[in-house]
Design an enzyme around this catalytic site. Structure first.
Site, PDB file in Angstrom:
ATOM      1  N   ASP A 101      56.920  38.662   6.084  1.00 34.46           N
ATOM      2  CA  ASP A 101      57.869  38.673   4.969  1.00 34.46           C
ATOM      3  C   ASP A 101      57.261  39.329   3.729  1.00 34.46           C
ATOM      4  O   ASP A 101      56.041  39.305   3.547  1.00 34.46           O
ATOM      5  CB  ASP A 101      58.264  37.216   4.674  1.00 34.46           C
ATOM      6  CG  ASP A 101      59.555  37.119   3.890  1.00 34.46           C
ATOM      7  OD1 ASP A 101      60.252  38.152   3.740  1.00 34.46           O
ATOM      8  OD2 ASP A 101      59.878  36.019   3.420  1.00 34.46           O
ATOM      9  N   GLY A 102      58.140  39.871   2.887  1.00 33.76           N
ATOM     10  CA  GLY A 102      57.693  40.362   1.579  1.00 33.76           C
ATOM     11  C   GLY A 102      57.550  41.867   1.464  1.00 33.76           C
ATOM     12  O   GLY A 102      57.056  42.355   0.446  1.00 33.76           O
ATOM     13  N   ASN A 103      58.022  42.591   2.468  1.00 35.76           N
ATOM     14  CA  ASN A 103      57.939  44.063   2.380  1.00 35.76           C
ATOM     15  C   ASN A 103      58.719  44.580   1.174  1.00 35.76           C
ATOM     16  O   ASN A 103      58.256  45.473   0.452  1.00 35.76           O
ATOM     17  CB  ASN A 103      58.533  44.719   3.638  1.00 35.76           C
ATOM     18  CG  ASN A 103      57.722  44.447   4.877  1.00 35.76           C
ATOM     19  OD1 ASN A 103      56.578  44.027   4.782  1.00 35.76           O
ATOM     20  ND2 ASN A 103      58.310  44.683   6.037  1.00 35.76           N
ATOM     21  N   ARG A 158      59.685  42.931  -1.640  1.00 34.55           N
ATOM     22  CA  ARG A 158      59.085  42.533  -2.925  1.00 34.55           C
ATOM     23  C   ARG A 158      57.832  43.357  -3.233  1.00 34.55           C
ATOM     24  O   ARG A 158      57.588  43.748  -4.362  1.00 34.55           O
ATOM     25  CB  ARG A 158      58.749  41.033  -2.905  1.00 34.55           C
ATOM     26  CG  ARG A 158      59.944  40.173  -3.298  1.00 34.55           C
ATOM     27  CD  ARG A 158      59.738  38.731  -2.936  1.00 34.55           C
ATOM     28  NE  ARG A 158      59.931  38.516  -1.504  1.00 34.55           N
ATOM     29  CZ  ARG A 158      59.672  37.369  -0.878  1.00 34.55           C
ATOM     30  NH1 ARG A 158      59.189  36.357  -1.546  1.00 34.55           N
ATOM     31  NH2 ARG A 158      59.903  37.248   0.402  1.00 34.55           N
ATOM     32  N   TRP A 159      57.060  43.620  -2.191  1.00 38.31           N
ATOM     33  CA  TRP A 159      55.836  44.417  -2.364  1.00 38.31           C
ATOM     34  C   TRP A 159      56.194  45.810  -2.883  1.00 38.31           C
ATOM     35  O   TRP A 159      55.575  46.320  -3.815  1.00 38.31           O
ATOM     36  CB  TRP A 159      55.129  44.508  -1.011  1.00 38.31           C
ATOM     37  CG  TRP A 159      53.867  45.310  -0.994  1.00 38.31           C
ATOM     38  CD1 TRP A 159      52.611  44.863  -1.280  1.00 38.31           C
ATOM     39  CD2 TRP A 159      53.743  46.706  -0.660  1.00 38.31           C
ATOM     40  NE1 TRP A 159      51.701  45.889  -1.140  1.00 38.31           N
ATOM     41  CE2 TRP A 159      52.372  47.037  -0.759  1.00 38.31           C
ATOM     42  CE3 TRP A 159      54.639  47.711  -0.285  1.00 38.31           C
ATOM     43  CZ2 TRP A 159      51.885  48.315  -0.501  1.00 38.31           C
ATOM     44  CZ3 TRP A 159      54.159  48.986  -0.032  1.00 38.31           C
ATOM     45  CH2 TRP A 159      52.797  49.275  -0.146  1.00 38.31           C
ATOM     46  N   HIS A 193      58.652  48.532   4.205  1.00 38.18           N
ATOM     47  CA  HIS A 193      58.736  48.382   5.668  1.00 38.18           C
ATOM     48  C   HIS A 193      57.782  49.351   6.372  1.00 38.18           C
ATOM     49  O   HIS A 193      57.162  49.021   7.368  1.00 38.18           O
ATOM     50  CB  HIS A 193      60.172  48.613   6.154  1.00 38.18           C
ATOM     51  CG  HIS A 193      61.134  47.577   5.653  1.00 38.18           C
ATOM     52  ND1 HIS A 193      60.850  46.237   5.668  1.00 38.18           N
ATOM     53  CD2 HIS A 193      62.390  47.676   5.135  1.00 38.18           C
ATOM     54  CE1 HIS A 193      61.879  45.558   5.163  1.00 38.18           C
ATOM     55  NE2 HIS A 193      62.816  46.409   4.836  1.00 38.18           N
ATOM     56  N   SER A 247      65.730  40.169  12.652  1.00 34.17           N
ATOM     57  CA  SER A 247      66.459  38.964  13.058  1.00 34.17           C
ATOM     58  C   SER A 247      67.941  39.278  13.262  1.00 34.17           C
ATOM     59  O   SER A 247      68.439  40.312  12.797  1.00 34.17           O
ATOM     60  CB  SER A 247      66.299  37.875  12.001  1.00 34.17           C
ATOM     61  OG  SER A 247      67.150  38.136  10.911  1.00 34.17           O
ATOM     62  N   LEU A 301      45.412  42.533  24.219  1.00 31.77           N
ATOM     63  CA  LEU A 301      46.343  41.715  23.428  1.00 31.77           C
ATOM     64  C   LEU A 301      47.760  41.768  24.009  1.00 31.77           C
ATOM     65  O   LEU A 301      48.226  42.814  24.449  1.00 31.77           O
ATOM     66  CB  LEU A 301      46.377  42.232  21.981  1.00 31.77           C
ATOM     67  CG  LEU A 301      47.275  41.434  21.039  1.00 31.77           C
ATOM     68  CD1 LEU A 301      46.615  40.127  20.617  1.00 31.77           C
ATOM     69  CD2 LEU A 301      47.655  42.236  19.802  1.00 31.77           C
ATOM     70  N   ARG A 330      59.683  28.290   5.122  1.00 31.34           N
ATOM     71  CA  ARG A 330      60.644  27.960   6.184  1.00 31.34           C
ATOM     72  C   ARG A 330      60.413  28.859   7.385  1.00 31.34           C
ATOM     73  O   ARG A 330      59.681  29.850   7.285  1.00 31.34           O
ATOM     74  CB  ARG A 330      62.091  28.061   5.673  1.00 31.34           C
ATOM     75  CG  ARG A 330      62.409  29.381   5.049  1.00 31.34           C
ATOM     76  CD  ARG A 330      63.871  29.475   4.619  1.00 31.34           C
ATOM     77  NE  ARG A 330      64.115  30.785   4.070  1.00 31.34           N
ATOM     78  CZ  ARG A 330      64.018  31.092   2.776  1.00 31.34           C
ATOM     79  NH1 ARG A 330      63.735  30.167   1.896  1.00 31.34           N
ATOM     80  NH2 ARG A 330      64.211  32.329   2.375  1.00 31.34           N
ATOM     81  N   GLU A 388      50.865  24.696  14.386  1.00 31.37           N
ATOM     82  CA  GLU A 388      50.411  24.546  12.997  1.00 31.37           C
ATOM     83  C   GLU A 388      51.019  25.682  12.168  1.00 31.37           C
ATOM     84  O   GLU A 388      51.073  26.826  12.642  1.00 31.37           O
ATOM     85  CB  GLU A 388      48.876  24.661  12.907  1.00 31.37           C
ATOM     86  CG  GLU A 388      48.117  23.600  13.651  1.00 31.37           C
ATOM     87  CD  GLU A 388      48.229  22.225  12.997  1.00 31.37           C
ATOM     88  OE1 GLU A 388      48.636  22.132  11.821  1.00 31.37           O
ATOM     89  OE2 GLU A 388      47.891  21.250  13.688  1.00 31.37           O
TER      90      GLU A 388
HETATM   91  C1  FPP Z   1      60.700  41.039   5.807  1.00 28.98           C
HETATM   92  O1  FPP Z   1      60.515  41.594   4.549  1.00 28.98           O
HETATM   93  C2  FPP Z   1      60.509  42.031   6.813  1.00 28.98           C
HETATM   94  C3  FPP Z   1      61.468  42.462   7.699  1.00 28.98           C
HETATM   95  C4  FPP Z   1      62.854  41.977   7.735  1.00 28.98           C
HETATM   96  C5  FPP Z   1      61.179  43.490   8.682  1.00 28.98           C
HETATM   97  C6  FPP Z   1      59.831  43.396   9.299  1.00 28.98           C
HETATM   98  C7  FPP Z   1      59.483  44.731   9.787  1.00 28.98           C
HETATM   99  C8  FPP Z   1      58.276  45.317   9.678  1.00 28.98           C
HETATM  100  C9  FPP Z   1      57.058  44.671   9.134  1.00 28.98           C
HETATM  101  C10 FPP Z   1      58.049  46.690  10.120  1.00 28.98           C
HETATM  102  C11 FPP Z   1      58.664  47.063  11.385  1.00 28.98           C
HETATM  103  C12 FPP Z   1      58.080  46.418  12.554  1.00 28.98           C
HETATM  104  C13 FPP Z   1      57.906  47.056  13.703  1.00 28.98           C
HETATM  105  C14 FPP Z   1      57.559  46.317  14.938  1.00 28.98           C
HETATM  106  C15 FPP Z   1      58.057  48.510  13.759  1.00 28.98           C
HETATM  107  P1  FPP Z   1      61.738  41.590   3.561  1.00 28.98           P
HETATM  108  O2  FPP Z   1      62.443  42.890   3.675  1.00 28.98           O
HETATM  109  O3  FPP Z   1      62.593  40.395   3.816  1.00 28.98           O
HETATM  110  O4  FPP Z   1      61.034  41.471   2.176  1.00 28.98           O
HETATM  111  P2  FPP Z   1      61.546  40.665   0.910  1.00 28.98           P
HETATM  112  O5  FPP Z   1      61.669  39.230   1.333  1.00 28.98           O
HETATM  113  O6  FPP Z   1      60.469  40.880  -0.086  1.00 28.98           O
HETATM  114  O7  FPP Z   1      62.861  41.250   0.522  1.00 28.98           O
END
Ligand code: FPP
Length: 249
Positions: free
Chosen positions: A11-13, A15-16, A28, A56, A122, A202, A215
């Site tokens: 999470d947090g892409n 916001r980052w 992302h 999701s 892995l 959550r 955990e």
């Molecule tokens: C949550 O950050 C991240 C996602 C919904 C997507 C996760 C995807 C990746 C890390 C990259 C793609 C993965 C693969 C396997 C190619 P957010 O967008 O909810 O961030 P925010 O909560 O800060 O808005």
């Protein structure tokens, strides 16, 4: 002790990226690079399984632009992943409902799973169009369909009453172990540690069945900044926990 299986909510892409004055998609992109590095780091530390929440069932509600960016990112990740998995001896699997995915993505998944199925490094599992409640419901439907077929084939001469009794007996004898065979994660052990980045406390419908005894570790670090030293902190936290399973220490 290093957890055998780590589940990751990346999470947090968004916001980052926002903090850097960039579009969410920039986050992302960086997030997918972080994932590649973390897989290598985790394996070097002794982790055997990583399961990540990549998209999701709720994520379709995001803007069309963001959804198509994420799908394209997945496309290129899948394309590259055979090469990447071969270099790293990594077995890659996908969980979630594939029905709604684009045809080329479905094909790329099948190809990648087939090409990497004998790799012994892995085990990476990517949750894609995944929702935990949806997984359980699909599992129930799969199991019921099979039980009904079994009864009607095994006892085709019997009266409908007898068939119904047999079916009810089978249903009443279902146990947890049998049912896990109908989940997307069939054959994959339950996670020992779940890490969620970016501060939310959550699980957001991620692996509700499988995380029952896991955990949890939450960190404020945004996913794109997550690195080996953050991973080591999470593993250290895991090691400090007194692992208890319903009374049996
Ligand atoms: C949550 O950050 C991240 C996602 C919904 C997507 C996760 C995807 C990746 C890390 C990259 C793609 C993965 C693969 C396997 C190619 P957010 O967008 O909810 O961030 P925010 O909560 O800060 O808005």
């Amino acid at each position: 002790m290093v957890p055998k299986h780590i589940a990751l909510i990346m999470d947090g892409n968004g916001r980052w990226a926002k903090a850097k004055g960039k579009p969410r998609t920039f986050g992302h992109k960086k997030g997918s690079e972080t994932l590649k590095q973390i897989c290598k780091d985790a394996y070097n530390l002794g982790v055997e399984y990583i399961t990540v929440y990549a998209f999701s069932t709720e994520n379709w509600k995001r803007s069309t632009e963001e959804v198509s960016f994420l799908m394209n990112l997945l496309r290129s990740y899948l394309k590259e992943s055979i090469k990447n998995a071969t270099e790293n001896n990594m077995r890659v699997r996908v969980i979630g409902d594939r029905e709604d995915l684009a045809e080329d993505i479905k094909e790329a998944i099948i190809k990648m799973e087939e090409a990497t199925k004998d790799f012994t490094g892995l085990n990476l599992t990517i949750a894609l169009n995944y929702g935990g409640r949806d997984e359980i419901l699909r599992g129930i439907k799969k199991q019921m369909n099979i039980l009904i077929k079994e009864v009607t084939i095994e006892s085709s001469d019997e009266t409908a009453d007898n068939q119904l009794t047999q079916l009810l007996n089978k249903i009443n004898n279902i146990n947890e172990k049998d049912f896990t065979l109908y989940l997307d994660t069939k054959g994959i052990p339950d996670p020992d540690l779940m890490i969620r980045t970016s501060g939310e406390l959550r699980t957001s419908n991620f692996l509700p069945w499988q995380l029952a005894y896991t955990e949890f570790y939450f960190t404020n670090c945004h996913w794109p900044d997550f690195n080996r030293s953050e991973l080591e902190k999470a593993i250290e936290y895991y090691n400090q926990r007194d692992r208890r399973f319903g009374g049996a220490k």
